[in-house]
Write a protein that holds these residues in place. Structure first.
Motif, PDB file in Angstrom:
ATOM      1  N   GLY A 149      28.203  22.402 -20.588  1.00  0.00           N
ATOM      2  CA  GLY A 149      28.697  21.039 -20.770  1.00  0.00           C
ATOM      3  C   GLY A 149      28.167  20.096 -19.721  1.00  0.00           C
ATOM      4  N   VAL A 150      28.791  18.944 -19.633  1.00  0.00           N
ATOM      5  CA  VAL A 150      28.379  17.895 -18.707  1.00  0.00           C
ATOM      6  C   VAL A 150      29.020  18.139 -17.358  1.00  0.00           C
ATOM      7  CG1 VAL A 150      28.434  15.423 -18.289  1.00  0.00           C
ATOM      8  CG2 VAL A 150      28.221  16.266 -20.614  1.00  0.00           C
ATOM      9  N   GLU A 151      28.219  17.944 -16.299  1.00  0.00           N
ATOM     10  CA  GLU A 151      28.751  18.132 -14.955  1.00  0.00           C
ATOM     11  C   GLU A 151      29.738  17.019 -14.640  1.00  0.00           C
ATOM     12  OE1 GLU A 151      25.695  18.405 -12.015  1.00  0.00           O
ATOM     13  OE2 GLU A 151      24.435  19.628 -13.295  1.00  0.00           O
ATOM     14  N   MET A 152      30.747  17.335 -13.863  1.00  0.00           N
ATOM     15  CA  MET A 152      31.724  16.318 -13.470  1.00  0.00           C
ATOM     16  C   MET A 152      31.064  15.343 -12.509  1.00  0.00           C
ATOM     17  SD  MET A 152      34.418  17.015 -15.124  1.00  0.00           S
ATOM     18  CE  MET A 152      35.678  16.085 -14.322  1.00  0.00           C
ATOM     19  N   GLY A 153      31.345  14.064 -12.696  1.00  0.00           N
ATOM     20  CA  GLY A 153      30.825  13.049 -11.788  1.00  0.00           C
ATOM     21  C   GLY A 153      29.378  12.684 -12.049  1.00  0.00           C
ATOM     22  N   GLN A 154      28.811  13.111 -13.157  1.00  0.00           N
ATOM     23  CA  GLN A 154      27.417  12.803 -13.453  1.00  0.00           C
ATOM     24  C   GLN A 154      27.292  11.326 -13.822  1.00  0.00           C
ATOM     25  OE1 GLN A 154      25.798  15.130 -16.607  1.00  0.00           O
ATOM     26  NE2 GLN A 154      23.732  14.344 -16.355  1.00  0.00           N
ATOM     27  N   GLN A 155      26.354  10.635 -13.173  1.00  0.00           N
ATOM     28  CA  GLN A 155      26.142   9.217 -13.433  1.00  0.00           C
ATOM     29  C   GLN A 155      25.098   9.036 -14.523  1.00  0.00           C
ATOM     30  OE1 GLN A 155      27.650   6.542 -12.094  1.00  0.00           O
ATOM     31  NE2 GLN A 155      29.004   7.835 -10.887  1.00  0.00           N
ATOM     32  N   VAL A 156      25.382   8.154 -15.482  1.00  0.00           N
ATOM     33  CA  VAL A 156      24.439   7.848 -16.548  1.00  0.00           C
ATOM     34  C   VAL A 156      23.893   6.459 -16.286  1.00  0.00           C
ATOM     35  CG1 VAL A 156      24.150   7.516 -19.027  1.00  0.00           C
ATOM     36  CG2 VAL A 156      25.692   9.277 -18.190  1.00  0.00           C
ATOM     37  N   LEU A 157      22.568   6.327 -16.329  1.00  0.00           N
ATOM     38  CA  LEU A 157      21.916   5.037 -16.108  1.00  0.00           C
ATOM     39  C   LEU A 157      21.786   4.311 -17.439  1.00  0.00           C
ATOM     40  CD1 LEU A 157      20.262   3.080 -14.321  1.00  0.00           C
ATOM     41  CD2 LEU A 157      18.259   4.451 -14.870  1.00  0.00           C
ATOM     42  N   TYR A 158      22.176   3.041 -17.465  1.00  0.00           N
ATOM     43  CA  TYR A 158      22.043   2.222 -18.666  1.00  0.00           C
ATOM     44  C   TYR A 158      21.108   1.057 -18.374  1.00  0.00           C
ATOM     45  CZ  TYR A 158      25.980   4.808 -20.551  1.00  0.00           C
ATOM     46  OH  TYR A 158      26.800   5.792 -21.011  1.00  0.00           O
ATOM     47  N   CYS A 159      20.283   0.729 -19.339  1.00  0.00           N
ATOM     48  CA  CYS A 159      19.313  -0.355 -19.207  1.00  0.00           C
ATOM     49  C   CYS A 159      20.039  -1.695 -19.093  1.00  0.00           C
ATOM     50  CB  CYS A 159      18.366  -0.350 -20.409  1.00  0.00           C
ATOM     51  SG  CYS A 159      17.206  -1.719 -20.404  1.00  0.00           S
ATOM     52  N   GLY A 160      19.548  -2.559 -18.217  1.00  0.00           N
ATOM     53  CA  GLY A 160      20.131  -3.874 -18.045  1.00  0.00           C
ATOM     54  C   GLY A 160      19.737  -4.853 -19.133  1.00  0.00           C
ATOM     55  N   VAL A 161      18.778  -4.490 -19.988  1.00  0.00           N
ATOM     56  CA  VAL A 161      18.326  -5.385 -21.060  1.00  0.00           C
ATOM     57  C   VAL A 161      19.001  -5.029 -22.383  1.00  0.00           C
ATOM     58  CG1 VAL A 161      16.326  -6.203 -22.364  1.00  0.00           C
ATOM     59  CG2 VAL A 161      16.110  -5.761 -19.917  1.00  0.00           C
ATOM     60  N   CYS A 162      18.839  -3.772 -22.821  1.00  0.00           N
ATOM     61  CA  CYS A 162      19.357  -3.378 -24.139  1.00  0.00           C
ATOM     62  C   CYS A 162      20.656  -2.579 -24.043  1.00  0.00           C
ATOM     63  CB  CYS A 162      18.311  -2.576 -24.909  1.00  0.00           C
ATOM     64  SG  CYS A 162      18.006  -0.940 -24.215  1.00  0.00           S
ATOM     65  N   THR A 163      21.100  -2.235 -22.843  1.00  0.00           N
ATOM     66  CA  THR A 163      22.335  -1.491 -22.552  1.00  0.00           C
ATOM     67  C   THR A 163      22.335  -0.054 -23.068  1.00  0.00           C
ATOM     68  OG1 THR A 163      23.580  -2.184 -24.517  1.00  0.00           O
ATOM     69  CG2 THR A 163      23.695  -3.634 -22.582  1.00  0.00           C
ATOM     70  N   MET A 164      21.164   0.484 -23.417  1.00  0.00           N
ATOM     71  CA  MET A 164      21.069   1.894 -23.810  1.00  0.00           C
ATOM     72  C   MET A 164      20.517   2.691 -22.627  1.00  0.00           C
ATOM     73  SD  MET A 164      19.440   1.982 -27.581  1.00  0.00           S
ATOM     74  CE  MET A 164      19.408   0.564 -28.614  1.00  0.00           C
ATOM     75  N   PRO A 165      20.681   4.015 -22.631  1.00  0.00           N
ATOM     76  CA  PRO A 165      20.005   4.809 -21.606  1.00  0.00           C
ATOM     77  C   PRO A 165      18.487   4.615 -21.738  1.00  0.00           C
ATOM     78  CG  PRO A 165      21.689   6.115 -22.697  1.00  0.00           C
ATOM     79  CD  PRO A 165      21.563   4.838 -23.462  1.00  0.00           C
TER      80      PRO A 165
END
Length: 197
Positions: A2-18
């Motif tokens: 699964g997903v690690e706890m506290g994992q940060q996901v980066l989102y684009c500042g233009v389209c708001t997608m990863p």
């Protein structure tokens, strides 16, 4: 697992997608520029290196050569032109939405009902991506009064707060939702005309 706890996901500042999905947004060039300016390490992982540039150039050559015969024959548009048209339309749509937000008004109106009773009506928050039901609940909790979302005469949603809280709501909107500019908030007072005999 699964997903690690506290994992940060980066989102684009233009389209708001990863960033991995920016190519599907239609604003890939602006997304690339934003990523390079703000997160150069991620940009280098995704787009950097001579191998990536070489592969990109070869794909571009094959695409141009493959569509050249069709373009010369006039049988249709190339895939590259179609993608540019689509991204230009999407960018224009995003620009129009942004301009609409900047020109939109939030109206906080105090309306007299009977004798000393009045209500405060808030209209236009939904344009600035504010969920009206959550806002109504927050007003009800903050001012210890009734507050609900209702339709007005134009069949648009607005928040009706029981009581005179127009100045307090104005301040609360500015504090809670930073995306709403102060210049776009109008305070209006509507009083009933007294009937003459």
């Amino acid at each position: 697992m699964g997903v690690e706890m506290g994992q940060q996901v980066l989102y684009c500042g233009v389209c708001t997608m990863p960033p991995e999905y920016c190519e599907f947004s239609g604003t890939q060039n602006k997304c690339k520029e934003w990523l390079q300016d703000n997160h150069e390490d991620v940009y280098n992982k995704m787009y950097g290196g001579d191998d990536v540039d070489a592969v990109t150039e070869k794909v571009a050559q094959v695409t141009v050569e493959g569509t050249g015969a069709e373009a010369a024959g006039g049988e249709g548009r190339s895939g590259r032109t179609f993608v540019k048209d689509k991204s230009a339309k999407l960018e224009a749509k995003l620009e129009r939405e942004n301009q609409k937000k900047q020109s939109s008004r939030v109206t906080v109106k105090r309306v007299e009902r009977t004798k000393r009773k009045c209500v405060t009506i808030v209209h236009g928050l939904e344009v600035f991506d504010v969920e009206l039901k959550k806002a109504a609940k927050m007003f009800a909790n903050r001012f210890a009064c009734g507050s609900s979302v209702a339709k007005n005469n134009q069949n648009q949603d607005e928040i009706v707060v029981q009581g005179d809280f127009s100045d307090d709501i104005h301040d609360l909107i500015l504090a809670q939702w930073k995306q709403v500019p102060e210049d776009n908030i109008d305070l209006v007072e509507e009083t009933k005309k007294k009937k003459g005999n």
